[in-house]
Write an enzyme that holds these catalytic residues in place. Structure first.
Site, PDB file in Angstrom:
ATOM      1  N   GLU A 165      38.089  24.170  58.222  1.00 30.45           N
ATOM      2  CA  GLU A 165      37.351  23.403  57.983  1.00 30.45           C
ATOM      3  C   GLU A 165      37.955  23.572  55.971  1.00 30.45           C
ATOM      4  O   GLU A 165      37.250  23.930  55.684  1.00 30.45           O
ATOM      5  CB  GLU A 165      35.536  23.103  57.981  1.00 30.45           C
ATOM      6  CG  GLU A 165      35.450  22.970  59.092  1.00 30.45           C
ATOM      7  CD  GLU A 165      33.990  22.267  59.184  1.00 30.45           C
ATOM      8  OE1 GLU A 165      33.050  22.615  58.540  1.00 30.45           O
ATOM      9  OE2 GLU A 165      33.385  22.107  60.823  1.00 30.45           O
ATOM     10  N   GLU A 369      34.631  22.507  67.368  1.00 34.58           N
ATOM     11  CA  GLU A 369      32.754  22.660  67.840  1.00 34.58           C
ATOM     12  C   GLU A 369      32.472  21.257  67.814  1.00 34.58           C
ATOM     13  O   GLU A 369      33.213  20.395  67.234  1.00 34.58           O
ATOM     14  CB  GLU A 369      33.331  22.729  66.091  1.00 34.58           C
ATOM     15  CG  GLU A 369      33.045  24.967  65.962  1.00 34.58           C
ATOM     16  CD  GLU A 369      33.209  24.327  64.186  1.00 34.58           C
ATOM     17  OE1 GLU A 369      32.271  24.421  63.608  1.00 34.58           O
ATOM     18  OE2 GLU A 369      33.770  25.704  63.439  1.00 34.58           O
TER      19      GLU A 369
HETATM   20  C1  BG6 Z   1      31.124  24.243  60.684  1.00 40.50           C
HETATM   21  C2  BG6 Z   1      31.323  24.991  60.440  1.00 40.50           C
HETATM   22  O1  BG6 Z   1      30.470  23.053  59.718  1.00 40.50           O
HETATM   23  O2  BG6 Z   1      29.481  23.688  61.314  1.00 40.50           O
HETATM   24  C3  BG6 Z   1      30.407  26.420  61.159  1.00 40.50           C
HETATM   25  O3  BG6 Z   1      32.822  25.753  60.853  1.00 40.50           O
HETATM   26  C4  BG6 Z   1      28.917  25.548  61.075  1.00 40.50           C
HETATM   27  O4  BG6 Z   1      31.367  27.524  60.396  1.00 40.50           O
HETATM   28  C5  BG6 Z   1      28.919  24.987  61.615  1.00 40.50           C
HETATM   29  O5  BG6 Z   1      27.706  27.168  61.331  1.00 40.50           O
HETATM   30  C6  BG6 Z   1      27.522  24.127  61.634  1.00 40.50           C
HETATM   31  O6  BG6 Z   1      26.784  24.183  60.719  1.00 40.50           O
HETATM   32  P1  BG6 Z   1      25.783  24.465  60.138  1.00 40.50           P
HETATM   33  O7  BG6 Z   1      25.581  24.548  58.954  1.00 40.50           O
HETATM   34  O8  BG6 Z   1      24.641  24.369  61.298  1.00 40.50           O
HETATM   35  O9  BG6 Z   1      25.580  26.302  60.390  1.00 40.50           O
END
Ligand code: BG6
Length: 471
Positions: A165, A369
């Site tokens: 990201e 993700e």
């Molecule tokens: C992404 C990241 O932005 O989203 C992760 O790559 C992150 O590191 C995931 O944990 C979920 O976001 P959050 O803020 O709910 O942890």
């Protein structure tokens, strides 16, 4: 497009899930690991520190065994730069190398393909003191680190991802606790895009080096890509959506794949007096690094409307839009529900995003993700009924199947997260995993692992190669 017959998922489809080192490992200063920016940052009020996380560092064997029980074909994890090189440059930490050797071997012993992210929000603290990504030397620091990884793990790791990201770092650095702005800087936007440029050059060098050192490996970027919708069919809204699409999404993939900046981004930066310094040598390097596939994180789409340049700024996180008066404004899409944490949910947007990426770049894609953060409850009998997560994942997998039937080339699906871990800014109670970790925000409890209902469901999904999505 309606399809009468859905295409099947490819035979070797990489079903799995993801984590990142600083959010899951704990042992943040153990066995010679140096501090990263995450270890020295101010922890958001009311949330845990990162000393223990899910204690994956000590329990990786148990965790990988649970992943194997679910039938994982792949596990995407990140390597902590400061576990390998405590100061970011200089001496290598043998215990750090040993940990990742063990983790990789553990995965392979269960026929799980390790997918390694080289950098996930955790800049070595020592390098932050030396100017972080603002320092042009960061290109060499990162390339040197990449070489250490290829030297030590390249004999077994086939899939590499460069920077997680990068667009979140650039657009929302403070939210994920990263990107250090030098004191006294009087043009923050320019500085941020200079850092971004150094990351892009570093990434290109790491990709070229990977191809040189590991001809059988595959490497790709891992930005957060979510299509941007216009709030209406007003032509001004269409232009606003093009602006934000370029700034949020295409900048990162255009440079990575084609080695050139997106023209709308350059026009935006010029207007803001924020163009980074791009050396002639950089242009050559950017052209020399080609990804073999596109890794991308998808949580949702965004929607924007036109701006006349007079509006105020707003608050945002990595999944919402920070207004850019004169270019685009956040717009709440009335067609989409939201999670408990306020993030929009848009499975159809996943299909639209996959289609758009494929038509722009024609490279295989790996979902790195996707997932639902929620407050899960551990019942007295050890069960966790996370039907909401199963529904979220099912809806996205269905849309991925449609995108594949549309002719898009998907290599795998690795949602967030394999196991509960600490969120970027909302603590450990914002859970994403298939595996529950028995701890609270400030009470470490037993740290025992429990199988959520989604664990058993995902196991069936994988066993049927995505055919059985029944809840
Ligand atoms: C992404 C990241 O932005 O989203 C992760 O790559 C992150 O590191 C995931 O944990 C979920 O976001 P959050 O803020 O709910 O942890």
């Amino acid at each position: 497009m309606l399809h009468k017959n859905l295409k099947e998922f490819p035979k070797n489809f990489l079903w799995g899930a993801s984590t990142s080192a600083y959010q899951v490992e704990g042992a943040s200063l153990e066995d010679g690991k140096g501090p990263s920016c995450q270890d020295v940052k101010k922890i958001p009020k009311g949330t845990t520190d990162l000393k223990v996380c899910a204690d994956h560092y000590h329990r990786y064997k148990e965790d990988v065994a649970l992943m194997a029980e679910m039938g994982f074909k792949a596990y995407r994890f990140s390597i902590s730069w400061t576990r390998i090189i405590p100061d970011g440059i200089g001496e290598i930490n043998p215990k750090g190398i040993a940990f990742y050797n063990n983790l990789i071997d553990e995965c392979l012993s269960h026929n799980i393909e390790p997918i390694v992210t080289m950098f996930h929000f955790d800049m070595p603290a020592k390098l932050d003191e030396m100017g972080s990504w603002s320092n042009r030397d960061s290109i060499e620091w990162f390339t040197n680190y990449a070489k250490v990884l290829y030297d030590n793990f390249g004999d077994r790791v086939k899939y590499w991802l460069t920077i997680n990201e990068q667009n979140t770092l650039t657009l929302d650095g403070p939210i994920v606790g990263t990107l250090k702005i030098p004191e006294g800087c009087n043009n923050i936007l320019k500085e941020v895009y200079q850092q971004n440029h150094h990351m892009l050059v570093a990434q290109a060098k790491a990709m070229a080096l990977c191809h040189e050192m590991l001809p059988n490996a595959k490497i790709g970027p891992a930005p957060n890509i979510g299509l941007v919708y216009p709030a209406s069919c007003d032509p001004e809204d269409i232009l606003a959506a093009q602006n934000y699409n370029a700034i949020r999404n295409w900048l990162y993939l255009d440079v990575s794949v084609y080695g050139r900046y997106n023209n709308l981004v350059l026009a935006f930066l010029e207007e803001k007096d924020a163009l980074p310094e791009i050396l002639v040598e950089d242009e050559r390097i950017l052209k020399s690094g080609h990804p073999d596939y596109i890794g991308f994180n998808y949580y949702n789409t965004s929607t924007v409307k036109a701006s006349d340049g007079t509006e105020a700024l707003n608050e945002a996180d990595q999944q919402s839009v920070l207004n850019e008066p004169g270019f685009y404004l956040a717009y709440a899409n009335p067609n989409l529900p939201r999670t408990e944490f306020g993030w929009f949910i848009d499975p159809i947007g996943f299909r639209a995003t996959i289609r758009e990426i494929y038509s722009r770049y024609h490279l295989p894609m790996l979902l790195t993700e996707n997932g639902l953060g929620a407050y899960d409850k551990l019942e007295a009998d050890g069960s966790i009924h996370d039907q909401y997560r199963m529904k979220y994942l099912k809806d996205h997998i269905e849309q991925m199947a449609l995108a594949i039937t549309d002719g898009c080339d998907m290599l795998g699906y690795c949602p967030w997260s394999a196991i509960d871990l600490v969120s970027t800014h909302a603590g450990i109670v914002k859970r994403y995993g298939f595996i529950y970790v028995d701890r609270d925000e400030f009470d470490l409890k037993t740290l025992n692992r429990y199988r959520k209902d989604s664990f058993y469901w995902y196991k069936k999904v994988i066993a049927s190669n995505g055919q059985n999505l029944e809840l």
